[in-house]
Motif scaffolding. Structure first.
Motif, PDB file in Angstrom:
ATOM      1  N   ASN A  59       0.839  -1.208   0.000  1.00 49.53           N
ATOM      2  CA  ASN A  59       0.000   0.000   0.000  1.00 49.53           C
ATOM      3  C   ASN A  59       0.872   1.256   0.000  1.00 49.53           C
ATOM      4  O   ASN A  59       0.563   2.242  -0.690  1.00 49.53           O
ATOM      5  N   ARG A  60       1.955   1.217   0.783  1.00 54.33           N
ATOM      6  CA  ARG A  60       2.888   2.349   0.778  1.00 54.33           C
ATOM      7  C   ARG A  60       3.543   2.484  -0.595  1.00 54.33           C
ATOM      8  O   ARG A  60       3.742   3.593  -1.103  1.00 54.33           O
ATOM      9  N   MET A  61       3.861   1.364  -1.202  1.00 52.55           N
ATOM     10  CA  MET A  61       4.451   1.379  -2.533  1.00 52.55           C
ATOM     11  C   MET A  61       3.465   1.955  -3.550  1.00 52.55           C
ATOM     12  O   MET A  61       3.861   2.701  -4.457  1.00 52.55           O
ATOM     13  N   ASP A  62       2.190   1.637  -3.389  1.00 50.13           N
ATOM     14  CA  ASP A  62       1.170   2.171  -4.294  1.00 50.13           C
ATOM     15  C   ASP A  62       1.118   3.696  -4.203  1.00 50.13           C
ATOM     16  O   ASP A  62       0.990   4.385  -5.225  1.00 50.13           O
ATOM     17  N   ARG A  63       1.188   4.219  -2.993  1.00 50.80           N
ATOM     18  CA  ARG A  63       1.149   5.669  -2.823  1.00 50.80           C
ATOM     19  C   ARG A  63       2.386   6.323  -3.440  1.00 50.80           C
ATOM     20  O   ARG A  63       2.299   7.404  -4.035  1.00 50.80           O
ATOM     21  N   LEU A  64       3.529   5.664  -3.300  1.00 53.83           N
ATOM     22  CA  LEU A  64       4.743   6.185  -3.911  1.00 53.83           C
ATOM     23  C   LEU A  64       4.624   6.162  -5.436  1.00 53.83           C
ATOM     24  O   LEU A  64       5.015   7.118  -6.113  1.00 53.83           O
ATOM     25  N   ALA A  65       4.085   5.086  -5.974  1.00 52.54           N
ATOM     26  CA  ALA A  65       3.908   4.981  -7.422  1.00 52.54           C
ATOM     27  C   ALA A  65       2.997   6.094  -7.936  1.00 52.54           C
ATOM     28  O   ALA A  65       3.244   6.670  -9.013  1.00 52.54           O
ATOM     29  N   GLU A  66       1.954   6.416  -7.161  1.00 51.13           N
ATOM     30  CA  GLU A  66       1.043   7.490  -7.569  1.00 51.13           C
ATOM     31  C   GLU A  66       1.781   8.829  -7.628  1.00 51.13           C
ATOM     32  O   GLU A  66       1.595   9.615  -8.568  1.00 51.13           O
TER      33      GLU A  66
END
Length: 299
Positions: A59-66
């Motif tokens: 989930n943290r990685m998803d936010r970074l990707a965004e």
């Protein structure tokens, strides 16, 4: 891009376009201190405790990707590519042949191919899956394995018994290569030797699998094929209907979510499943087991 990551993409024969994508993302991470710091924090948390629940980290990685304006699947795969450097060191520290490390890392290429086929994205749609290779999953030839507790109540065969909670070796079947009997038998023998210390002297190795490939009714609609031959290695002791057919994408690729009448019928397997679904047929998953004595399945 690091020398290791370049080596990994070369060893796993990543498509050239995918290599360009990952080089670009890694370059962008290096150019932004905030992005790079967050990526390294997530990596550090995971590598310090690989058995941790991976979902919050993804989930943290998803936010970074965004923030970076890239697809999360791309960042997920780059994350595991980077983490695998330490996994290689762990293999070395435990005296495990490095060839087995590269066999296990082939799964990164398999998942990349699946993501390209289904979504057209250089990445992995199975971010939760890869973490298992950092805990206890290993590829041995055609198949992947991990120790688990037996989930059924009791299984008896040829004077042997496996009871609920006993140690068994769970099998996973990656895509990317034919599922021939010869490759499976060779893999079982490798796994039997590798996991011998977990079983008592003189006891066969108990292998289990929980998969749509073990549909107990697939003989009624599939033609003779590797799926059927693989299934017949097992005694199927439990099964359940999969109403949504969650593995439908494995059969139909990027067209998996089309109406039944529009599903591709390019292969005999696709045609068989499309016909079966069109006739209102159900798809089941099965939980099966067999005992292996080092050279053959005990019948």
């Amino acid at each position: 891009m690091s020398q290791y990551t370049e080596e990994l993409m070369e060893r796993l024969d990543f498509p050239q376009e995918s290599r360009r994508v990952f080089r670009d993302v890694e370059k962008r991470l290096g150019e932004d201190t905030g992005w790079h710091t967050e990526f390294c924090r997530i990596e550090d948390i995971f590598l310090r405790c690989p058995a941790i629940s991976i979902r919050p980290l993804l989930n943290r990685m998803d936010r970074l990707a965004e923030k970076m304006g890239i697809h999360p699947y791309t960042l997920h795969l780059l994350f595991y590519m980077e983490c695998s450097r330490q996994l290689r060191e762990r293999y070395r520290e435990h005296g495990v042949d490095e060839a087995l490390f590269w066999e296990s890392m082939k799964d990164l290429r398999v998942k990349l191919d699946e993501c390209l086929e289904v979504y057209g994205i250089s990445g992995t749609r199975a971010g939760h899956w890869h973490s298992g290779f950092f805990v206890d999953r290993i590829a041995l030839g055609r198949l992947q394995y991990e120790p688990r507790a037996f989930a059924a109540e009791c299984y008896k065969k040829a004077g042997y018994q496996v009871s609920k909670g006993d140690m068994v070796i769970n099998i996973h079947i990656p895509s990317g290569a034919p599922l021939t009997q010869e490759s499976c038998q060779a893999s079982y023998a490798m796994a039997h030797a590798f996991f011998r210390p977990l079983f008592e002297e003189g006891q066969p190795t108990a292998f289990v699998c929980d998969s749509w490939l073990l549909d107990p009714e697939s003989d009624t609609f599939l033609p003779p094929c590797n799926i059927i031959r693989f299934k017949h290695n097992f005694d199927i002791i439990e099964s359940r209907v999969d109403e949504a057919f969650h593995d439908k994408w494995r059969v139909f690729g990027k067209d998996w979510d089309k109406e039944i009448s529009q599903l591709p019928r390019k292969t005999s397997i696709q045609k068989a499943y499309a016909d079966h679904l069109a006739q209102g047929g159900a798809v089941r998953t099965g939980y099966g087991i067999f005992l292996f004595n080092g050279t053959s399945i005990i019948r």
